[in-house]
Design a protein around this motif. Structure first.
Motif, mmCIF file in Angstrom:
data_model
loop_
_atom_site.group_PDB
_atom_site.id
_atom_site.type_symbol
_atom_site.label_atom_id
_atom_site.label_comp_id
_atom_site.label_asym_id
_atom_site.label_seq_id
_atom_site.Cartn_x
_atom_site.Cartn_y
_atom_site.Cartn_z
ATOM 1 N N VAL A 121 18.923 29.851 3.474
ATOM 2 C CA VAL A 121 18.095 29.107 4.613
ATOM 3 C C VAL A 121 17.661 30.002 5.882
ATOM 4 N N LYS A 122 18.724 31.092 6.129
ATOM 5 C CA LYS A 122 18.193 31.795 7.330
ATOM 6 C C LYS A 122 17.294 32.841 6.574
ATOM 7 N N ASP A 123 17.454 33.375 5.481
ATOM 8 C CA ASP A 123 16.473 34.348 4.709
ATOM 9 C C ASP A 123 14.979 33.638 4.665
ATOM 10 N N ALA A 124 14.906 32.671 4.284
ATOM 11 C CA ALA A 124 13.802 31.742 3.804
ATOM 12 C C ALA A 124 13.173 31.270 5.109
ATOM 13 N N MET A 125 13.858 30.823 5.948
ATOM 14 C CA MET A 125 13.174 30.001 7.048
ATOM 15 C C MET A 125 13.390 30.473 8.366
ATOM 16 N N GLY A 126 14.218 31.382 8.553
ATOM 17 C CA GLY A 126 14.751 32.260 9.801
ATOM 18 C C GLY A 126 15.254 30.885 10.826
ATOM 19 N N ILE A 127 16.052 30.101 10.100
ATOM 20 C CA ILE A 127 16.850 29.208 11.165
ATOM 21 C C ILE A 127 17.978 28.845 10.636
ATOM 22 N N SER A 128 19.065 28.077 11.235
ATOM 23 C CA SER A 128 20.343 27.858 10.759
ATOM 24 C C SER A 128 20.439 26.813 9.750
ATOM 25 N N HIS A 129 21.501 26.857 9.223
ATOM 26 C CA HIS A 129 21.525 25.514 8.111
ATOM 27 C C HIS A 129 21.571 24.281 8.724
ATOM 28 N N ASP A 130 22.168 24.139 10.082
ATOM 29 C CA ASP A 130 22.120 22.841 10.783
ATOM 30 C C ASP A 130 20.838 22.547 11.264
ATOM 31 N N GLU A 131 19.873 23.658 11.738
ATOM 32 C CA GLU A 131 18.392 23.301 12.053
ATOM 33 C C GLU A 131 17.839 22.925 10.903
ATOM 34 N N PHE A 132 18.044 23.372 10.020
ATOM 35 C CA PHE A 132 17.378 23.035 8.534
ATOM 36 C C PHE A 132 17.836 21.543 8.240
ATOM 37 N N LEU A 133 18.833 21.010 8.454
ATOM 38 C CA LEU A 133 19.269 19.785 8.188
ATOM 39 C C LEU A 133 18.512 18.916 9.043
ATOM 40 N N VAL A 134 18.244 19.225 10.300
ATOM 41 C CA VAL A 134 17.453 18.434 11.168
ATOM 42 C C VAL A 134 15.935 18.101 10.606
ATOM 43 N N LEU A 135 15.596 19.472 10.203
ATOM 44 C CA LEU A 135 14.110 19.619 9.617
ATOM 45 C C LEU A 135 14.034 18.449 8.247
ATOM 46 N N CYS A 136 15.103 18.592 7.386
ATOM 47 C CA CYS A 136 15.113 17.719 6.175
ATOM 48 C C CYS A 136 15.082 16.279 6.781
ATOM 49 N N LEU A 137 15.976 15.930 7.590
ATOM 50 C CA LEU A 137 15.826 14.535 8.156
ATOM 51 C C LEU A 137 14.509 14.224 8.557
ATOM 52 N N LEU A 138 13.958 14.858 9.276
ATOM 53 C CA LEU A 138 12.628 14.550 9.603
ATOM 54 C C LEU A 138 11.835 14.332 8.741
ATOM 55 N N ALA A 139 11.660 15.268 7.803
ATOM 56 C CA ALA A 139 10.708 15.383 6.756
ATOM 57 C C ALA A 139 11.020 14.162 5.950
ATOM 58 N N ASP A 140 12.041 13.539 5.730
ATOM 59 C CA ASP A 140 12.608 12.255 4.742
ATOM 60 C C ASP A 140 11.982 10.905 5.467
ATOM 61 N N GLN A 141 11.615 10.804 6.911
ATOM 62 C CA GLN A 141 11.291 9.986 7.470
ATOM 63 C C GLN A 141 9.627 9.548 7.634
ATOM 64 N N PRO A 142 9.435 8.326 7.701
ATOM 65 C CA PRO A 142 8.113 7.866 7.889
ATOM 66 C C PRO A 142 7.686 8.515 9.142
ATOM 67 N N GLY A 143 6.471 9.057 9.177
ATOM 68 C CA GLY A 143 6.017 9.737 10.517
ATOM 69 C C GLY A 143 6.639 11.230 10.527
ATOM 70 N N SER A 144 7.501 11.451 9.840
ATOM 71 C CA SER A 144 8.296 12.618 10.031
ATOM 72 C C SER A 144 9.060 12.677 11.595
ATOM 73 N N ARG A 145 9.524 11.605 12.072
ATOM 74 C CA ARG A 145 10.084 11.529 13.589
ATOM 75 C C ARG A 145 11.194 10.426 13.467
ATOM 76 N N LEU A 146 12.316 11.221 14.479
ATOM 77 C CA LEU A 146 13.686 10.182 14.508
ATOM 78 C C LEU A 146 13.922 10.380 15.871
ATOM 79 N N ARG A 147 14.600 9.576 16.229
ATOM 80 C CA ARG A 147 15.151 9.436 17.625
ATOM 81 C C ARG A 147 16.521 10.501 17.623
ATOM 82 N N MET A 148 16.801 11.152 18.511
ATOM 83 C CA MET A 148 17.833 12.103 18.647
ATOM 84 C C MET A 148 19.263 11.466 18.193
#
Length: 174
Positions: A47-74
């Motif tokens: 993840v770090k090599d491919a995207m330049g972010i941490s694994h935990d940050e990647f998980l946040v992006l994945c959660l958002l990508a899987d939601q309608p409108g790509s948005r979620l409350r914190m």
């Protein structure tokens, strides 16, 4: 750093009376946690090599990508990831500085904060998600083989059954 080619080692169960201390369900749960940890460890550097972010940050992006409108409350992201809100606040700030998410007050609740994927994040996920998904499949197959646990291979559709030479990947149900 753990070598991604190293298989997860599981201690052998002794045949003493201690072997019956845990019911099968708890032993399976512990194997699943061990396997998930091994897969996560193998994915971190990719993840770090491919995207330049941490694994935990990647998980946040994945959660958002899987939601309608790509948005979620914190608060919902924190719940889904099982992370403290303070840790999530740091991760969201990093993602915002990188231009991968935007933050705004939640509609109808000025105290709530919603985060949304940016086009830059969509592009990055589009480029990186297939190779990372393939890495997850490979890591699960390797870990399942090292555990000798065929039900673990059932977690992800398309992971080959390494115990059978004639096994074919199955399409996900639906």
């Amino acid at each position: 750093m753990v070598d991604p080619n190293t298989r997860a080692e599981q201690p052998e169960r002794e045949s003493s009376s201690d072997a019956d201390l845990l019911p099968a369900e708890l032993r399976s749960w512990m194997r699943l946690l061990s396997a998930a940890g091994a897969v996560e460890q193998q994915l971190r550097s990719r993840v770090k090599d491919a995207m330049g972010i941490s694994h935990d940050e990647f998980l946040v992006l994945c959660l958002l990508a899987d939601q309608p409108g790509s948005r979620l409350r914190m608060t919902r992201i924190a719940e889904l990831l099982g992370r403290p809100k303070t840790r999530l606040t740091y991760q969201v700030a990093c993602l915002q500085r990188a231009g991968l998410i935007t933050k705004m007050s939640a509609c109808g609740d000025r105290r709530g904060i919603e985060v949304t994927l940016t086009e830059k994040a969509r592009h990055l996920l589009g480029e990186s998600s297939r190779p990372l998904a393939d890495a997850v499949s490979e890591a699960i197959a390797r870990t399942a083989a090292s555990l000798g646990n065929s039900p673990l291979r059932d977690i992800l559709p398309g992971v080959p059954d390494t115990d059978r030479q004639d096994a074919q990947p199955q399409d996900p149900p639906g």
